[in-house]
Design an enzyme around this catalytic site. Sequence first.
Site, PDB file in Angstrom:
ATOM      1  N   GLU A   1      -7.753  28.053  -4.780  1.00 27.72           N
ATOM      2  CA  GLU A   1      -7.627  26.602  -4.605  1.00 27.72           C
ATOM      3  C   GLU A   1      -7.705  26.227  -3.132  1.00 27.72           C
ATOM      4  O   GLU A   1      -8.346  25.235  -2.754  1.00 27.72           O
ATOM      5  CB  GLU A   1      -6.301  26.122  -5.199  1.00 27.72           C
ATOM      6  CG  GLU A   1      -6.257  26.151  -6.719  1.00 27.72           C
ATOM      7  CD  GLU A   1      -4.880  25.834  -7.250  1.00 27.72           C
ATOM      8  OE1 GLU A   1      -4.804  25.250  -8.340  1.00 27.72           O
ATOM      9  OE2 GLU A   1      -3.879  26.181  -6.596  1.00 27.72           O
TER      10      GLU A   1
ATOM     11  N   ASP B   1       1.388  37.768  -2.581  1.00 22.42           N
ATOM     12  CA  ASP B   1       1.290  37.527  -4.024  1.00 22.42           C
ATOM     13  C   ASP B   1       0.074  36.677  -4.375  1.00 22.42           C
ATOM     14  O   ASP B   1      -0.105  36.280  -5.525  1.00 22.42           O
ATOM     15  CB  ASP B   1       2.559  36.846  -4.533  1.00 22.42           C
ATOM     16  CG  ASP B   1       2.766  35.462  -3.938  1.00 22.42           C
ATOM     17  OD1 ASP B   1       2.030  35.106  -2.981  1.00 22.42           O
ATOM     18  OD2 ASP B   1       3.643  34.732  -4.424  1.00 22.42           O
TER      19      ASP B   1
ATOM     20  N   ASN C   1       0.813  -1.220   0.000  1.00 25.21           N
ATOM     21  CA  ASN C   1       0.000   0.000   0.000  1.00 25.21           C
ATOM     22  C   ASN C   1       0.845   1.267   0.000  1.00 25.21           C
ATOM     23  O   ASN C   1       0.334   2.360  -0.268  1.00 25.21           O
ATOM     24  CB  ASN C   1      -0.962   0.016   1.206  1.00 25.21           C
ATOM     25  CG  ASN C   1      -0.230  -0.005   2.518  1.00 25.21           C
ATOM     26  OD1 ASN C   1       0.553  -0.916   2.795  1.00 25.21           O
ATOM     27  ND2 ASN C   1      -0.478   0.982   3.361  1.00 25.21           N
ATOM     28  N   HIS C   2       2.154   1.158   0.247  1.00 26.10           N
ATOM     29  CA  HIS C   2       3.026   2.331   0.170  1.00 26.10           C
ATOM     30  C   HIS C   2       3.686   2.478  -1.196  1.00 26.10           C
ATOM     31  O   HIS C   2       4.387   3.474  -1.422  1.00 26.10           O
ATOM     32  CB  HIS C   2       4.085   2.294   1.275  1.00 26.10           C
ATOM     33  CG  HIS C   2       3.562   2.722   2.601  1.00 26.10           C
ATOM     34  ND1 HIS C   2       3.703   3.995   3.091  1.00 26.10           N
ATOM     35  CD2 HIS C   2       2.861   2.043   3.542  1.00 26.10           C
ATOM     36  CE1 HIS C   2       3.132   4.095   4.280  1.00 26.10           C
ATOM     37  NE2 HIS C   2       2.619   2.907   4.580  1.00 26.10           N
TER      38      HIS C   2
END
Length: 576
Positions: free
Chosen positions: A521, A554, A234-235
């Site tokens: 975002e 920014d 799973n890694h």
Amino acid sequence: MGCSHSVHNETKKSEKAMKAAVLIQNWYRCYKARLELRRRQALNIFETIEYADEQDQMQLAKFFTFMLEHYVKNKSSADNLPKIFNPEPKRKSDQETIISLIEVPDTYYGPRLKFPLTFADVVLLIDAFKENQILHARYVLEVLVEAKKILQQMPNIIHISSTVSKELTICGDIHGKLDDLFLIFYKNGLPSGNNRYVFNGDFVDRGQNSMEVLMVLFSFLLVYPNDIYLNRGNHEDYLMNMRYGFTKEIMQKYKQHGAKILHLLEEVYTWLPIGTLIDKKVLVIHGGIADNTDLNMLEQMKRNRMRSVLMPPLVPAVFDPRHGHFSHELSPPAMLAMEQLTKNEWDQIITVFSASNYYEEGSNRGAYLKLSHDTTPRFFQYQSSQITQAKTLHERVNIVENAAFRILGERMISRKTNLIKAFQKYDPNDTGKISLSDWAKATEEVLELHLPWMSLCPRLVKTIEDGYVLYNMGFKDLPVVRAPQVAKAGMVETLVRYRSDLKIIFNVIDKDQSGLISMDEFRAMWKLFCSHYNIDIEESHVDQVAHSMDLNKDGSIDFNEFLTAFDVVHRATNKL
């Protein structure tokens, strides 16, 4: 008479010496037993919290599915998703040509690989890694390209047979522990035609030398493709790597070419076989078992569609406007089969874990097992001791124990408000104290870790008086959180609690791994995150914290600094 008296005195002295030796021996045995009890208690804390983190990963997987189902309502708005959820069609490119354009400077003194690789090349690579040399990015990419070619030809489940002359060694999780890999080779010999190995996934993450471990294993695969077998764990998953360190390791070691390596590695992961079946009797596979999937399903599924266990497969994924959701080629049972395996007719289950000092130095031994032609397992244990050999047993146990209580402390401060509310339920008269048993019950109700809270209590609470816990006096020696002044208490706890999940989510948004994401975002993902996890935090508070992180104004957030702003700060641990 004098001689007799002298002999009698000597006998008495011998008896006293023997009694003293027995007392010292008994004391030392009790001393070691107490230390071993403390070590096992610390391991129990580590293992319990790690299991809880795995459940958190399942929640994160549900979150990604939630995003796919709710972020867009029609095909036209699907473009708003990050590209990871709505990938563009991949253009065919000559990877080998691109790699060949990467120059290796004369100042590079590491190993220079030539393909096809030979056994001698791999030995040189191992020697270089023992000297802490870093393999040049060009050779890393070439190894990955060649390994991908071999892996693509392999089935989901590799069937092999044992013979009298070919013993088979099975290794579990390595997790970037290069010393453990070398120790296995030292004790058991390097892979070869007569010394076959199965490495059962989780080669990377957590340890500091995941890239080196991966390069050694893939290089041996190129030299002995029929004698070394690499299963996917799973890694071996790019999202998991974002959470547990391998992505960071790659970007630190390879900076300019790090993105290329990550992109190619993501493809290679998907082609790793799911398992290895030996003599149709012994199945080597990473993960747990279940009763609702079978081996036939695993052999038939298209493994390269599963890019991550935390996300539904995306290729070919299409948005269906009639039903308002994405459809995928892999069915939910097939996705589950990537993580779990049916019990079927298997009689015995053995777990092999090969990373020693996994949680902390001195915390555990690693192991591997060997199978001969009769498939009877023989077990071998070891522990990499370059660090631990200079420390006493007491010092080693202290290190493990203090580390365990640090991570338990982080868990508690991330739920501090809920804990106080739970304590207050057992204190209707607002006395500021509750019984030890009530404290243990309240703590378990909130944390759900199933730990022996009664015995852990003295290490966690400030004061115990007449069998009561003064819960209003705070926690004992627990860490504190460093956070901006504009952050509200509830938000601080939430960010500490979910910071690992948030790190993956924002790394997904940060496509170029620059560490920068836009304010829009940030807000969009935070809103979805709070909606899915049912977290009630005002958006204005989020904006305040985000703007406080945007030091140069920014309009972008350095999310690494954002996470650092909510770091857990540990006080000096007391030696017991």
